[in-house]
Scaffold this active site. Structure first.
Site, mmCIF file in Angstrom:
data_model
loop_
_atom_site.group_PDB
_atom_site.id
_atom_site.type_symbol
_atom_site.label_atom_id
_atom_site.label_comp_id
_atom_site.label_asym_id
_atom_site.label_seq_id
_atom_site.Cartn_x
_atom_site.Cartn_y
_atom_site.Cartn_z
ATOM 1 C CE LYS A 24 -39.371 -22.358 34.367
ATOM 2 N NZ LYS A 24 -39.977 -22.107 33.042
ATOM 3 C CG ASP A 33 -42.591 -20.307 35.094
ATOM 4 O OD1 ASP A 33 -42.456 -20.647 33.921
ATOM 5 O OD2 ASP A 33 -43.330 -20.931 35.895
HETATM 6 N N1 GLU Z 1 -40.995 -19.247 31.974
HETATM 7 C C1 GLU Z 1 -41.133 -19.185 30.533
HETATM 8 C C2 GLU Z 1 -41.154 -20.593 29.977
HETATM 9 O O1 GLU Z 1 -41.674 -21.483 30.591
HETATM 10 C C3 GLU Z 1 -40.137 -18.242 29.871
HETATM 11 C C4 GLU Z 1 -38.694 -18.442 30.192
HETATM 12 C C5 GLU Z 1 -37.761 -17.363 29.654
HETATM 13 O O2 GLU Z 1 -38.230 -16.414 29.024
HETATM 14 O O3 GLU Z 1 -36.549 -17.512 29.871
HETATM 15 O O4 GLU Z 1 -40.713 -20.856 28.888
#
Ligand code: GLU
Length: 455
Positions: free
Chosen positions: A136, A176
């Site tokens: 992340k 996100d």
């Molecule tokens: N931010 C999204 C999550 O919390 C998607 C992340 C992604 O697609 O890599 O899962």
């Protein structure tokens, strides 16, 4: 935001020590502690059944990110002044595939938020059954009120550092909170320019004309509703005719409302950071989308055009009686009192569209009141699962239809629900989706790590 972290009362002595070490080694990061506590507090039966996980110290290894990158993002605003932000990428675990997870641009971002999200992502991504590890990133940059040109310059500066850590086999960011199609476009453009590679699979959430996947935009919200539908089926109920509330009015919330309405639900409440709207005639989603996606305005504007609705900044959206609640705004938005009110008003299912929106106390109250509770790492996994489908299409230089992609998403959500439900039963706590999700995800990651040796 709650600062309270869990206690060690619900863990055995050994797991309690591991959790205490995480607190000691990561001071001042309550959201990360909370995410770790939620997982560790459910693992005692796994360690009893499989003692080799303790010998291999696999949980201690999972709690320590493989790599953490913190960097400066200097950029020029429209007044030609220099601004400086701080940015992060936590490459948490690559046992199952390249690091995968979104980027969050929000003033509340600091290392502890990114670590909580990255930690959740490890198990979420494992549950999808797709070959993706957990990571992340993000920045304390606030895109609100910034011009397109400012957002572009920020994204370009951000990528000028981050590109060296990325790659379709290394680390694949996505969106996100605060990072949508516009930001992914600017980030991809800068990555392509610096590397001189059209490496489509290096970012997901791309535009449909240049490597994006149909359904990716809708996927997190749709997936949450598919998961909640399975939860309802399990208790002999359905979305048809059900009253539903969805907090937030961003990407996750909007598409959760759309799918819930398609399945016959009456969605009566939505919100943003300013307040919430209640519309007893049922939410007019086109109007919400016009306000949020086109005007980038406030949810309060909804009542100007709808006489059946009212807007409030008093109390909470969770005071509205509903059968299904889908918290889809942000972490720690649904507190103990809200959970008690939902349960008292007859709510039977809560499924998390956002990451960790329910506080630990709220989760406990829901569980004790026999409200079925779907944790985010299972219920909102449809977004990242569809990112993996986007990577699959990029690798094959292919584009799938909307129907084909949605069908895959639906299958994945049904499979995740099944995995959580059967694991919970297998470990003697039927209906406990938190336990089921944590154990099923943990075992997949732990087994791969052990197979890879001590690395
Ligand atoms: N931010 C999204 C999550 O919390 C998607 C992340 C992604 O697609 O890599 O899962």
């Amino acid at each position: 935001m709650t600062k309270k972290v869990g206690t060690m009362a619900d863990m055995g002595e050994d797991l309690g020590k591991i959790y205490q070490t995480v607190i000691d080694r990561n001071p001042g990061e309550p959201e990360f502690h909370q995410a770790v506590h939620e997982v560790v507090s459910t693992l005692t039966p796994v360690f009893e059944r499989h003692p080799h996980y303790a010998d291999q110290r696999v949980l201690e290894r999972i709690c320590e990110p493989e790599r953490q990158i913190i960097f400066r993002v200097p950029w020029m605003n429209d007044k030609n002044e220099i601004e400086i932000n701080r940015a992060f990428r936590v490459e948490f675990n690559s046992a199952l595939g390249p690091y995968k997870g979104g980027l969050r641009f929000h003033p509340s971002v600091y290392l502890g938020i990114i670590k909580f999200l990255g930690f959740e992502q490890i198990f979420k991504n494992a549950l999808t059954g797709m070959p993706i590890g957990g990571g992340k990133g993000g920045s304390d940059f606030d895109p609100k009120g910034r011009s397109d040109a400012e957002v572009m310059r920020f994204c370009q500066s951000f990528m000028t550092e981050l590109y060296r850590h990325m790659g379709e086999y290394t680390d694949v960011p996505a969106g996100d909170i605060g990072v949508g199609g516009r930001e992914i476009g600017y980030l991809f453009g800068q990555y392509k320019r610096i590397t001189n590679r059209y490496e489509s699979g290096v970012l997901t959430g791309k535009g449909l004309g240049w490597g994006g996947s149909l359904v990716r935009t809708e996927a997190t919200g749709y997936g949450t509703v598919f998961f909640a539908r399975e939860m309802l089926t399990k208790i002999g109920q359905s979305f048809d005719g059900a009253r539903v509330s969805v907090s937030g009015s961003g990407n996750v919330a909007i598409y959760a409302v759309q799918k819930a309405q398609e399945l016959g639900a009456k969605v009566v409440a939505m919100s943003d950071s300013g307040g919430y709207i209640v519309d007893e005639a049922g939410i007019d989603l086109d109007l919400v989308r016009e306000i949020k996606e086109v005007r980038r305005g406030r949810i309060s504007e909804y009542v100007d055009a709808r006489s059946s609705a009212h807007y409030s900044t008093e109390g909470s959206l969770w005071d509205v009686p509903v059968t299904v609640a889908l918290p889809s705004a942000t972490q720690n938005e649904l507190h103990a009192q809200h959970a008690a009110t939902l349960a008292k008003n007859g709510c039977v299912v809560v499924a998390e569209g956002a990451n960790m929106p329910c506080t630990p106390e709220a989760t406990t109250i829901l569980t004790e009141a026999k409200v079925a509770f779907g944790p985010g790492k299972a219920a909102n996994a449809g977004g990242v699962a569809t990112s993996a489908l986007e990577m699959q299409q990029n690798a094959a230089r292919d584009n799938w239809t909307f129907e084909q992609t949605e069908r895959r998403l639906e299958e994945i959500m049904v499979d995740i629900h099944e995995a959580c439900a059967t694991t919970a039963e297998d470990y003697g706590d039927p209906g406990n989706y938190v336990l089921g999700a944590n154990i099923a995800g943990f075992i997949d990651v732990a087994d791969a790590m052990i197979a890879h040796g001590v690395i």
